[in-house]
Design an enzyme around this catalytic site. Structure first.
Site, PDB file in Angstrom:
ATOM      1  CB  SER A 167      79.110  29.063  13.598  1.00  0.00           C
ATOM      2  OG  SER A 167      79.638  30.293  14.050  1.00  0.00           O
TER       3      SER A 167
ATOM      4  CE1 TYR B 225      83.952  26.425  14.127  1.00  0.00           C
ATOM      5  CE2 TYR B 225      83.435  28.756  13.919  1.00  0.00           C
ATOM      6  CZ  TYR B 225      83.166  27.514  14.457  1.00  0.00           C
ATOM      7  OH  TYR B 225      82.096  27.358  15.308  1.00  0.00           O
TER       8      TYR B 225
HETATM    9  N1  LIG Z   1      81.750  27.964  21.349  1.00  0.00           N
HETATM   10  C1  LIG Z   1      81.136  28.858  20.617  1.00  0.00           C
HETATM   11  O1  LIG Z   1      81.113  30.064  20.969  1.00  0.00           O
HETATM   12  C2  LIG Z   1      80.443  28.452  19.345  1.00  0.00           C
HETATM   13  C3  LIG Z   1      79.866  29.446  18.552  1.00  0.00           C
HETATM   14  C4  LIG Z   1      79.184  29.090  17.375  1.00  0.00           C
HETATM   15  C5  LIG Z   1      79.100  27.761  17.014  1.00  0.00           C
HETATM   16  N2  LIG Z   1      79.667  26.805  17.789  1.00  0.00           N
HETATM   17  C6  LIG Z   1      79.537  25.406  17.373  1.00  0.00           C
HETATM   18  O2  LIG Z   1      78.853  24.695  18.392  1.00  0.00           O
HETATM   19  C7  LIG Z   1      79.409  23.376  18.512  1.00  0.00           C
HETATM   20  C8  LIG Z   1      79.922  23.171  19.922  1.00  0.00           C
HETATM   21  O3  LIG Z   1      80.875  24.183  20.200  1.00  0.00           O
HETATM   22  P1  LIG Z   1      81.882  24.079  21.439  1.00  0.00           P
HETATM   23  O4  LIG Z   1      82.583  25.381  21.538  1.00  0.00           O
HETATM   24  O5  LIG Z   1      81.189  23.507  22.604  1.00  0.00           O
HETATM   25  O6  LIG Z   1      82.914  22.990  20.863  1.00  0.00           O
HETATM   26  P2  LIG Z   1      84.368  22.649  21.435  1.00  0.00           P
HETATM   27  O7  LIG Z   1      84.486  23.025  22.856  1.00  0.00           O
HETATM   28  O8  LIG Z   1      85.384  23.199  20.485  1.00  0.00           O
HETATM   29  O9  LIG Z   1      84.382  21.072  21.339  1.00  0.00           O
HETATM   30  C9  LIG Z   1      84.457  20.474  20.095  1.00  0.00           C
HETATM   31  C10 LIG Z   1      84.013  19.048  20.236  1.00  0.00           C
HETATM   32  O10 LIG Z   1      84.168  18.405  18.974  1.00  0.00           O
HETATM   33  C11 LIG Z   1      84.969  17.252  19.152  1.00  0.00           C
HETATM   34  N3  LIG Z   1      85.750  16.982  17.950  1.00  0.00           N
HETATM   35  C12 LIG Z   1      86.633  17.800  17.324  1.00  0.00           C
HETATM   36  N4  LIG Z   1      87.173  17.161  16.277  1.00  0.00           N
HETATM   37  C13 LIG Z   1      86.600  15.926  16.232  1.00  0.00           C
HETATM   38  C14 LIG Z   1      86.751  14.794  15.401  1.00  0.00           C
HETATM   39  N5  LIG Z   1      87.594  14.799  14.356  1.00  0.00           N
HETATM   40  N6  LIG Z   1      86.011  13.702  15.667  1.00  0.00           N
HETATM   41  C15 LIG Z   1      85.149  13.682  16.708  1.00  0.00           C
HETATM   42  N7  LIG Z   1      84.968  14.714  17.544  1.00  0.00           N
HETATM   43  C16 LIG Z   1      85.702  15.816  17.310  1.00  0.00           C
HETATM   44  C17 LIG Z   1      85.851  17.552  20.342  1.00  0.00           C
HETATM   45  O11 LIG Z   1      86.352  16.340  20.878  1.00  0.00           O
HETATM   46  P3  LIG Z   1      87.769  16.304  21.665  1.00  0.00           P
HETATM   47  O12 LIG Z   1      87.476  16.728  23.059  1.00  0.00           O
HETATM   48  O13 LIG Z   1      88.204  14.904  21.543  1.00  0.00           O
HETATM   49  O14 LIG Z   1      88.681  17.268  20.967  1.00  0.00           O
HETATM   50  C18 LIG Z   1      84.867  18.272  21.229  1.00  0.00           C
HETATM   51  O15 LIG Z   1      84.037  17.387  21.898  1.00  0.00           O
HETATM   52  C19 LIG Z   1      80.492  23.278  17.446  1.00  0.00           C
HETATM   53  O16 LIG Z   1      79.965  22.731  16.264  1.00  0.00           O
HETATM   54  C20 LIG Z   1      80.891  24.720  17.224  1.00  0.00           C
HETATM   55  O17 LIG Z   1      81.456  24.944  15.952  1.00  0.00           O
HETATM   56  C21 LIG Z   1      80.353  27.127  18.943  1.00  0.00           C
END
Ligand SMILES: NC(=O)c1ccc[n+]([C@@H]2O[C@H](COP(=O)([O-])OP(=O)(O)OC[C@H]3O[C@@H](n4cnc5c(N)ncnc54)[C@H](OP(=O)(O)O)[C@@H]3O)[C@@H](O)[C@H]2O)c1
Length: 261
Positions: free
Chosen positions: A147, A160
């Site tokens: 991130s 985070y």
């Molecule tokens: N969204 C953003 O703006 C943003 C920005 C920068 C970086 N990122 C990074 O990009 C990636 C995707 O982001 P996102 O926003 O799409 O993620 P998200 O919507 O928060 O989804 C998180 C995913 O991780 C899974 N997860 C969480 N804890 C887990 C565990 N203990 N074991 C297995 N799976 C687990 C969740 O499964 P469940 O459905 O079962 O909870 C879900 O599928 C992440 O690494 C995030 O940090 C996101």
């Protein structure tokens, strides 16, 4: 022929938001894809969402990546069903939202975030290397989702931001040790991504966030999937230990335009 024809890919957290787009990208480019959510219910929901996108043959198995036994069980399934793994995408993340500021948050919640994002990501990577990559002539590739908050912090997300900084260091350390073995490790560091959380945002806040982006828009999951697929592909064959930022230019600006007067 797709770039990933004949390849086997694991996407952790492939059951919702960006994870679905990552699974879709690799599947559409020819890969056999395994994915997990953290629970049976969330994984099944993700499997349905992927079918609704017209994707068949995705193997979905729940796996809480902070639980070693569940990680082993997931790799047993990959071994049984495919006998190999070529690409690991460490996408799963505990967002650490709602913990409050650093003075009031419970220290155990801090550990929950590190246990998934850092230790879980490490464990899955180690198992991918030992059980598959090191036994295959063509080795394998790892891509972490980091991130831009590893570099520029956001408020009330201490755990985070810490976890993503640790991931960047881990990517470089793993890359160094695994390069002589023929295994590449890189990361994509997104900024804002349009997830379902954006749908509940006050439109004025969404507009203000977009103004914060030099490109005037948050990433779509597919934008992130494009960068991850590039890092996983042979086009990036000479890259390892890199953190590739994909944040609409946010990290290159000192101040958003409306206050830069
Ligand atoms: N969204 C953003 O703006 C943003 C920005 C920068 C970086 N990122 C990074 O990009 C990636 C995707 O982001 P996102 O926003 O799409 O993620 P998200 O919507 O928060 O989804 C998180 C995913 O991780 C899974 N997860 C969480 N804890 C887990 C565990 N203990 N074991 C297995 N799976 C687990 C969740 O499964 P469940 O459905 O079962 O909870 C879900 O599928 C992440 O690494 C995030 O940090 C996101």
């Amino acid at each position: 022929m797709g770039r990933f024809e004949g390849k086997v890919v694991l996407v952790t957290g492939g059951n919702r938001n960006t994870g679905l787009d990552l699974v879709e990208r690799f599947a559409r480019e020819g890969a056999k894809v395994f994915m997990c959510g953290s629970s049976a219910a969330s994984t099944a929901k993700g499997a349905d969402a992927l079918k609704a996108r017209g994707l068949e043959g995705i193997v979905a198995q729940p796996c809480d990546i902070s639980d070693p036994a569940q990680v082993t069980a997931l790799f047993d399934t990959i071994a049984r069903e495919s006998g190999r793994l070529d690409i690991l995408v460490n996408n799963a993340a505990n967002q650490g939202i709602g913990h409050g500021g650093p003075l009031e948050m419970e220290a155990d919640r801090f550990w929950d975030v590190l246990k998934t994002n850092v230790v879980g990501g490490f464990r899955v990577t180690q198992m991918a290397c030992n059980r598959f990559f090191m036994k295959q002539e063509s080795r394998g590739v790892v891509v972490f989702l980091s991130s831009n908050t590893a570099q520029r912090a956001i408020r009330k997300r201490t755990a985070y931001c810490t976890s993503k900084g640790a991931i960047n260091s881990m990517v470089r350390a793993l890359a160094l040790d695994l390069a002589p073995l023929g295994i590449r490790v890189n990361a994509c560091a997104p900024g804002y991504i349009h997830t379902e959380r954006w749908n509940t945002l006050d439109p004025k806040l969404a507009a203000r966030r977009r103004l914060n982006c030099p490109l005037r828009k948050e990433a779509a999951g597919a934008d992130i999937a494009g960068v991850v697929a590039f890092l996983a592909s042979d086009d990036a064959a000479n890259m390892t230990g890199e953190i590739v930022t994909c944040d609409a230019g946010c990290s290159c600006q000192h101040m958003p335009e409306d206050v830069d007067v």
